[in-house]
Scaffold this motif. Structure first.
Motif, PDB file in Angstrom:
ATOM      1  N   HIS A 188       0.832  -1.248  -0.123  1.00 17.19           N
ATOM      2  CA  HIS A 188      -0.016  -0.052   0.004  1.00 17.19           C
ATOM      3  C   HIS A 188       0.982   1.267   0.093  1.00 17.19           C
ATOM      4  O   HIS A 188       1.892   1.303   0.572  1.00 17.19           O
ATOM      5  CB  HIS A 188      -1.020  -0.056   1.216  1.00 17.19           C
ATOM      6  CG  HIS A 188      -1.810   0.831   1.271  1.00 17.19           C
ATOM      7  ND1 HIS A 188      -2.893   0.808   0.388  1.00 17.19           N
ATOM      8  CD2 HIS A 188      -2.211   2.230   1.960  1.00 17.19           C
ATOM      9  CE1 HIS A 188      -3.834   2.031   0.262  1.00 17.19           C
ATOM     10  NE2 HIS A 188      -3.343   2.776   1.501  1.00 17.19           N
ATOM     11  N   VAL A 189       0.290   2.301  -0.530  1.00 16.48           N
ATOM     12  CA  VAL A 189       0.905   3.564  -0.564  1.00 16.48           C
ATOM     13  C   VAL A 189       1.476   3.871   0.905  1.00 16.48           C
ATOM     14  O   VAL A 189       1.014   3.733   1.892  1.00 16.48           O
ATOM     15  CB  VAL A 189      -0.058   4.579  -1.100  1.00 16.48           C
ATOM     16  CG1 VAL A 189       0.740   6.210  -0.962  1.00 16.48           C
ATOM     17  CG2 VAL A 189      -0.718   4.413  -2.253  1.00 16.48           C
ATOM     18  N   ASP A 190       2.743   4.345   1.030  1.00 19.77           N
ATOM     19  CA  ASP A 190       3.178   4.964   2.051  1.00 19.77           C
ATOM     20  C   ASP A 190       3.523   3.871   2.997  1.00 19.77           C
ATOM     21  O   ASP A 190       4.040   3.975   4.335  1.00 19.77           O
ATOM     22  CB  ASP A 190       2.455   6.001   2.776  1.00 19.77           C
ATOM     23  CG  ASP A 190       2.539   7.325   2.200  1.00 19.77           C
ATOM     24  OD1 ASP A 190       3.412   7.531   1.367  1.00 19.77           O
ATOM     25  OD2 ASP A 190       1.755   8.245   2.779  1.00 19.77           O
ATOM     26  N   HIS A 191       3.571   2.783   2.777  1.00 20.68           N
ATOM     27  CA  HIS A 191       3.772   1.704   3.907  1.00 20.68           C
ATOM     28  C   HIS A 191       5.262   1.266   3.784  1.00 20.68           C
ATOM     29  O   HIS A 191       5.930   0.538   4.663  1.00 20.68           O
ATOM     30  CB  HIS A 191       3.204   0.377   3.448  1.00 20.68           C
ATOM     31  CG  HIS A 191       1.666   0.432   3.971  1.00 20.68           C
ATOM     32  ND1 HIS A 191       0.856  -0.750   4.113  1.00 20.68           N
ATOM     33  CD2 HIS A 191       0.828   1.562   4.480  1.00 20.68           C
ATOM     34  CE1 HIS A 191      -0.393  -0.331   4.880  1.00 20.68           C
ATOM     35  NE2 HIS A 191      -0.367   1.011   4.980  1.00 20.68           N
ATOM     36  N   GLY A 192       6.125   2.087   2.864  1.00 19.32           N
ATOM     37  CA  GLY A 192       7.543   2.013   3.060  1.00 19.32           C
ATOM     38  C   GLY A 192       8.094   1.324   2.041  1.00 19.32           C
ATOM     39  O   GLY A 192       9.385   0.962   2.296  1.00 19.32           O
ATOM     40  N   LYS A 193       7.741   1.023   0.764  1.00 19.47           N
ATOM     41  CA  LYS A 193       8.400   0.365  -0.482  1.00 19.47           C
ATOM     42  C   LYS A 193       9.828   1.199  -0.717  1.00 19.47           C
ATOM     43  O   LYS A 193      10.659   0.432  -0.689  1.00 19.47           O
ATOM     44  CB  LYS A 193       7.370   0.228  -1.436  1.00 19.47           C
ATOM     45  CG  LYS A 193       6.372  -0.490  -1.139  1.00 19.47           C
ATOM     46  CD  LYS A 193       5.227  -0.525  -2.497  1.00 19.47           C
ATOM     47  CE  LYS A 193       4.670   0.717  -2.899  1.00 19.47           C
ATOM     48  NZ  LYS A 193       3.714   1.288  -1.860  1.00 19.47           N
ATOM     49  N   THR A 194       9.546   2.362  -0.838  1.00 19.82           N
ATOM     50  CA  THR A 194      10.636   3.196  -1.479  1.00 19.82           C
ATOM     51  C   THR A 194      11.829   2.975  -0.414  1.00 19.82           C
ATOM     52  O   THR A 194      13.130   2.661  -0.600  1.00 19.82           O
ATOM     53  CB  THR A 194      10.245   4.563  -1.832  1.00 19.82           C
ATOM     54  OG1 THR A 194       9.069   4.429  -2.397  1.00 19.82           O
ATOM     55  CG2 THR A 194      11.352   5.203  -2.572  1.00 19.82           C
ATOM     56  N   ASN A 288       6.438  -3.910   8.097  1.00 15.18           N
ATOM     57  CA  ASN A 288       7.326  -2.573   8.132  1.00 15.18           C
ATOM     58  C   ASN A 288       7.043  -1.558   9.465  1.00 15.18           C
ATOM     59  O   ASN A 288       5.937  -1.743   9.888  1.00 15.18           O
ATOM     60  CB  ASN A 288       7.472  -1.887   6.851  1.00 15.18           C
ATOM     61  CG  ASN A 288       8.602  -0.827   6.911  1.00 15.18           C
ATOM     62  OD1 ASN A 288       9.493  -1.269   7.392  1.00 15.18           O
ATOM     63  ND2 ASN A 288       8.259   0.206   6.018  1.00 15.18           N
ATOM     64  N   ASP A 291       9.270  -0.188  14.338  1.00 12.79           N
ATOM     65  CA  ASP A 291       9.994   0.630  15.212  1.00 12.79           C
ATOM     66  C   ASP A 291       9.055   1.672  15.882  1.00 12.79           C
ATOM     67  O   ASP A 291       9.278   2.300  17.032  1.00 12.79           O
ATOM     68  CB  ASP A 291      11.046   1.557  14.482  1.00 12.79           C
ATOM     69  CG  ASP A 291      10.637   2.238  13.511  1.00 12.79           C
ATOM     70  OD1 ASP A 291      10.564   3.706  13.431  1.00 12.79           O
ATOM     71  OD2 ASP A 291      10.224   1.862  12.414  1.00 12.79           O
ATOM     72  N   LEU A 326      13.054   2.272   7.964  1.00 10.48           N
ATOM     73  CA  LEU A 326      13.946   3.293   8.464  1.00 10.48           C
ATOM     74  C   LEU A 326      15.174   3.165   9.107  1.00 10.48           C
ATOM     75  O   LEU A 326      16.049   3.628   8.754  1.00 10.48           O
ATOM     76  CB  LEU A 326      12.867   4.213   9.247  1.00 10.48           C
ATOM     77  CG  LEU A 326      13.164   5.556   9.382  1.00 10.48           C
ATOM     78  CD1 LEU A 326      12.693   6.234   8.108  1.00 10.48           C
ATOM     79  CD2 LEU A 326      12.017   6.181  10.771  1.00 10.48           C
TER      80      LEU A 326
HETATM   81  N1  LIG Z   1       9.002   4.981  11.457  1.00  9.49           N
HETATM   82  C1  LIG Z   1       9.119   4.502  10.174  1.00  9.49           C
HETATM   83  N2  LIG Z   1       8.676   5.124   9.069  1.00  9.49           N
HETATM   84  C2  LIG Z   1       9.046   4.526   7.839  1.00  9.49           C
HETATM   85  C3  LIG Z   1       9.379   3.300   7.725  1.00  9.49           C
HETATM   86  N3  LIG Z   1       9.327   3.098   6.612  1.00  9.49           N
HETATM   87  C4  LIG Z   1       8.890   4.136   6.022  1.00  9.49           C
HETATM   88  N4  LIG Z   1       8.618   5.172   6.823  1.00  9.49           N
HETATM   89  C5  LIG Z   1       8.177   6.078   6.412  1.00  9.49           C
HETATM   90  O1  LIG Z   1       6.794   6.038   5.822  1.00  9.49           O
HETATM   91  C6  LIG Z   1       6.677   7.082   4.904  1.00  9.49           C
HETATM   92  C7  LIG Z   1       6.625   6.640   3.319  1.00  9.49           C
HETATM   93  O2  LIG Z   1       7.429   5.872   2.995  1.00  9.49           O
HETATM   94  P1  LIG Z   1       7.771   5.410   1.493  1.00  9.49           P
HETATM   95  O3  LIG Z   1       8.906   4.373   1.232  1.00  9.49           O
HETATM   96  O4  LIG Z   1       7.744   6.579   0.600  1.00  9.49           O
HETATM   97  O5  LIG Z   1       6.491   4.518   1.262  1.00  9.49           O
HETATM   98  P2  LIG Z   1       6.260   4.028  -0.386  1.00  9.49           P
HETATM   99  O6  LIG Z   1       5.243   2.627   0.213  1.00  9.49           O
HETATM  100  O7  LIG Z   1       7.388   3.788  -1.145  1.00  9.49           O
HETATM  101  O8  LIG Z   1       5.172   4.902  -0.717  1.00  9.49           O
HETATM  102  P3  LIG Z   1       4.462   5.165  -2.352  1.00  9.49           P
HETATM  103  O9  LIG Z   1       5.951   5.360  -2.924  1.00  9.49           O
HETATM  104  O10 LIG Z   1       3.850   6.554  -2.069  1.00  9.49           O
HETATM  105  O11 LIG Z   1       3.788   4.146  -2.607  1.00  9.49           O
HETATM  106  C8  LIG Z   1       7.904   8.027   4.635  1.00  9.49           C
HETATM  107  O12 LIG Z   1       7.819   9.160   5.461  1.00  9.49           O
HETATM  108  C9  LIG Z   1       8.970   7.294   5.215  1.00  9.49           C
HETATM  109  O13 LIG Z   1      10.123   7.725   6.082  1.00  9.49           O
HETATM  110  C10 LIG Z   1       9.800   2.577   9.161  1.00  9.49           C
HETATM  111  O14 LIG Z   1      10.127   1.527   8.961  1.00  9.49           O
HETATM  112  N5  LIG Z   1       9.431   3.397  10.094  1.00  9.49           N
END
Ligand SMILES: Nc1nc2c(ncn2[C@@H]2O[C@H](COP(=O)(O)OP(=O)(O)OP(=O)(O)O)[C@@H](O)[C@H]2O)c(=O)[nH]1
Length: 727
Positions: A188-194, A288, A291, A326
């Motif tokens: 899902h979006v923002d779940h931390g893939k990137t 993910n 923490d 992270l």
């Molecule tokens: N606390 C915490 N924050 C995280 C973690 N992984 C990602 N984030 C945060 O979550 C937010 C979204 O992370 P992305 O890696 O951009 O997520 P994504 O799934 O790639 O999002 P899209 O590219 O929009 O689909 C960012 O602000 C990250 O810093 C983690 O393991 N812990």
């Protein structure tokens, strides 16, 4: 008898004029004459309903008399060929044959074919010698001619031999060696893939201590302390997956499903599960953001049960790893989990023989030209290998990895950047190594030919549909004139045509509604694609519809002209030529061809044409303003005419121009003046500061002191498309 013939000749001349007025050309009438009366008369010529207008009865009767005379004279009674099945002439036909090809096969001239299609749904007027005929019409012509149809072997001979390059059959198990898994991260979006991918990549760069500049090539390798490797695809999960799946390619062995422990299962989590399931790719679960204080990994696992993702804790097979992208916590465990799964999957490949792979990403690099990233799936790729992918080929000039380092060999599961492509293949295209450049060209030629074939089949369908539409419209027109005598009908049609001819193009476009059909031809795939991409941005259909009716690579052809004529469209050529013959044909059919060598000029031109097809607007330009100071009326006979006594405040009032009466900011009348006087004199113009009396062409309007009289002129403003292609 001579007298009779003379009379008939006159009748025929009459008939020809009438046909010309109806847009049917003389050669077809001559054909009717020829086939209708010659001894080799086809069966349908004898049928009275073969005449396009039933009202030509007297003519039909006269002609049948003549036919009777001829046959009598030749002492050969007319017999439809249909009746003698034994002597039926056999005609070899094939699907998609043209009018002239059919005529040749029947050993007749093209008019013979036209005649066979009279009174069918085919719109003969838009049928050219080179127009392709549908199977049903080929059959119709042959049947009406009393001939026999034979599907041609010729056709099979003409079919080009398939020269495509395809993947080899499954390898001998003895040749297979284990390979590393190729993993796609989804969730899902923002779940931390990137973040997860970044961290994994950084771990790798740090581990290598190479200090190389990390390049985005769509995939990268992660080496584990154990020496094992995992290839992570780095393209946006969903897009990569869809592109690959659309082309039937299967690159991914494992999906890492990222679910944020604080957010839980969401819409795209479920979509990702479905994607993986459709592609039959197993999942490793990365829970993910562990923490975070609000993290609840157990809830994630529990919720996933509803979607048949059963983790090991719940007795299933899905490995779940608690990670934090992270902080980097547990990322190596995640990589190890993929290795464990890969071992269970027994991923193996044959590193020998010609290379097979899949394009992951492709882009054009300013200095290096077209570049692709590929995952090798079989064989070993080396410099100098000749590859084909989609409609492009390459002699591999250089290969590099995600650190920009030149590599000399790429094995199965290895992501590698490849330089040496002639054109740009697309993501998801299959890569196949071939033995020589000549062979590569042959494969590409074949693929382009095959695509053209497919396209002409589609084109044929569209043309046929358009013809049907035309035919229906034609039938309606026939009904409209049905009750009139032919002379009246001919006259009305003649007037209509005349009127049509005098319409200026803009007016004609108005009448044809706001549609601009276009045909795009370019020198190479890339340029056509670039133009189509720009056309894709078209967002002003509410003003004028932009209808792309045909496109292709190559010089402007008769086929393009036919398209443009059928659709009343414009042909745009980019870096292509038009032969004299085609130019003449276009001029004859009133088809516009526009050639360009710079894309933005072509688009500018297109914007201009779109604007031309939009109705122009009328703008009012004030010439002068006056205020009403007094109202009175004058008597003319029995009529009382209201008159306003005014003073011109701005500009001047000109009697011949248009006027409006404003009250409290509202327009209450628009029209012209019936009189404009200064004292007792009639005047045509009155200037600022002067007083005048005026009356309107609408006598019911009563003036009020304080009203305003505005004199204005109308100016036609040509419309301009709002489409902004962005350059
Ligand atoms: N606390 C915490 N924050 C995280 C973690 N992984 C990602 N984030 C945060 O979550 C937010 C979204 O992370 P992305 O890696 O951009 O997520 P994504 O799934 O790639 O999002 P899209 O590219 O929009 O689909 C960012 O602000 C990250 O810093 C983690 O393991 N812990």
């Amino acid at each position: 008898m001579n007298q009779k013939l003379l009379k008939l000749e006159n009748l025929l001349r009459f008939h020809m004029i009438y046909r010309q007025l109806h847009g049917l050309d003389q050669r077809r009438i001559l054909a009717q004459w020829k086939h209708g009366f010659s001894s080799a008369s086809p069966g349908w010529a004898a049928q009275p309903h073969a005449w396009p207008w039933q009202t030509d009865v007297f003519l039909g009767t006269a002609l049948s008399q003549y036919r009777f005379l001829v046959t009598k004279k030749e002492k050969r009674p007319w017999k439809p060929q249909l009746s003698s099945t034994k002597s039926k002439k056999e005609v070899a036909v094939w699907i998609g044959m043209t009018v002239e090809e059919l005529a040749r096969a029947m050993e007749k001239d093209v008019d013979f074919v036209y005649e066979g299609l009279l009174n069918t749904a085919v719109d003969i007027d838009s049928l050219e010698a080179r127009s392709r005929l549908d199977e049903v019409w080929i059959k119709e012509v042959i049947k009406k001619a009393g001939m026999k149809l034979k599907w041609s072997k010729l056709k099979q001979d003409k079919v080009r031999e398939n020269r495509d390059a395809v993947r080899r059959p499954q390898a001998d198990p003895a040749l297979l060696i284990p390979r590393s898994p190729v993993v796609t991260i989804m969730g899902h979006v923002d779940h931390g893939k990137t973040t997860l991918l970044d961290k994994l990549r950084k771990t790798q760069v740090a581990a290598m201590e190479a200090g190389g500049i990390t390049q985005h090539i769509g995939a990268f390798l992660v080496s584990l302390p154990s020496g094992e490797k995992v290839t992570f695809l780095d393209t946006p999960g969903h897009a990569a997956f869809s592109a690959m799946r659309a082309r039937g390619a299967r690159v991914t062995d494992i999906v890492v499903l990222v679910v944020a422990a604080d957010d839980g299962v969401m819409k795209q989590t479920i979509e990702s599960i479905n994607h993986a399931r459709d592609a039959q790719v197993p999942i490793v679960l990365a829970i993910n953001k562990c923490d975070k204080a609000k993290a609840d990994p157990e809830k994630v696992k529990k919720d996933l049960l509803a979607y048949d993702v059963v983790c090991e804790d719940y007795g299933g097979e899905v490995q779940a790893v608690h990670v934090s992208a992270l902080t980097g916590e547990n990322l190596m465990s995640l990589a190890e989990a993929t290795i464990t799964l890969a071992e269970m999957l027994e991923l193996k490949a044959d590193p020998s023989g010609p290379v097979e792979g899949t394009v992951i990403e492709s882009f054009t690099d300013k200095g290096r030209g077209p570049v692709t990233t590929a995952i090798i799936q079989r064989g070993t790729l080396r410099k100098g290998s000749i590859l084909v992918a989609g409609k492009s080929w390459a002699k591999v000039r250089l290969m590099f990895d995600e650190n920009g380092k030149t590599v000399h060999e790429a094995y199965p599961s290895m992501p590698v950047g490849i330089i040496g492509w002639r054109d740009l293949p697309s993501a998801g295209d299959e890569i196949i190594e071939v033995e020589s450049e000549a062979r590569a060209r042959e494969v590409i030629d074949w693929r382009k030919f095959e695509q053209e074939q497919e396209k002409s089949k589609d084109d044929l369908k569209i043309i046929e549909e358009k013809r049907k539409e035309h035919q229906e419209a034609y039938q309606k027109v026939r009904e409209k004139y049905g009750t009139l005598l032919w002379k009246e009908r001919a006259f009305i049609k003649y007037l209509e045509r005349k009127e049509q001819k005098h319409l200026r193009p803009k007016e004609k476009a108005k009448r044809d509604s706001n549609v601009l059909p276009v045909i795009i031809k370019g020198d190479v795939d890339g340029s056509v694609e670039a133009i189509l991409d720009i056309i894709d941005t078209y967002d002003a259909s509410h003003e004028c519809e932009l209808e792309l009716v045909h496109f292709g690579v190559g010089d402007i052809s008769e086929n393009d002209i036919n398209f443009a004529e059928t659709f009343d469209g414009i042909i745009y050529g980019f870096n292509v030529n038009v032969s004299n013959i085609i130019q003449q044909s276009a001029a004859k059919k009133g088809v516009k061809i526009k050639l360009h060598k710079i894309i933005y000029r072509l688009i500018e031109d297109l914007q201009g044409e779109l604007s031309n097809r939009m109705p122009s607007t009328v703008e009012e330009h004030p010439v002068g303003e006056a205020s009403v100071l007094a109202t009175f009326s004058v008597t003319e006979g029995k009529r009382k005419i209201p008159v306003a006594g005014c003073r011109v405040q701005k500009g001047q009032l000109e009697k011949q121009k248009k006027f409006k009466l404003m009250r409290n900011g509202h327009v209450i009348w628009k029209g012209s003046l019936t009189s404009l006087k200064h004292h007792k004199d009639d005047i045509s113009v009155i200037k600022t500061g002067m007083e005048c009396g005026l009356s309107l062409d609408e006598e019911k309007i009563e003036f009020k002191v304080g009203d305003e009289i505005v004199c204005y002129e109308e100016k036609e403003v040509l419309a301009k498309t709002s489409w902004d292609p962005g350059f």
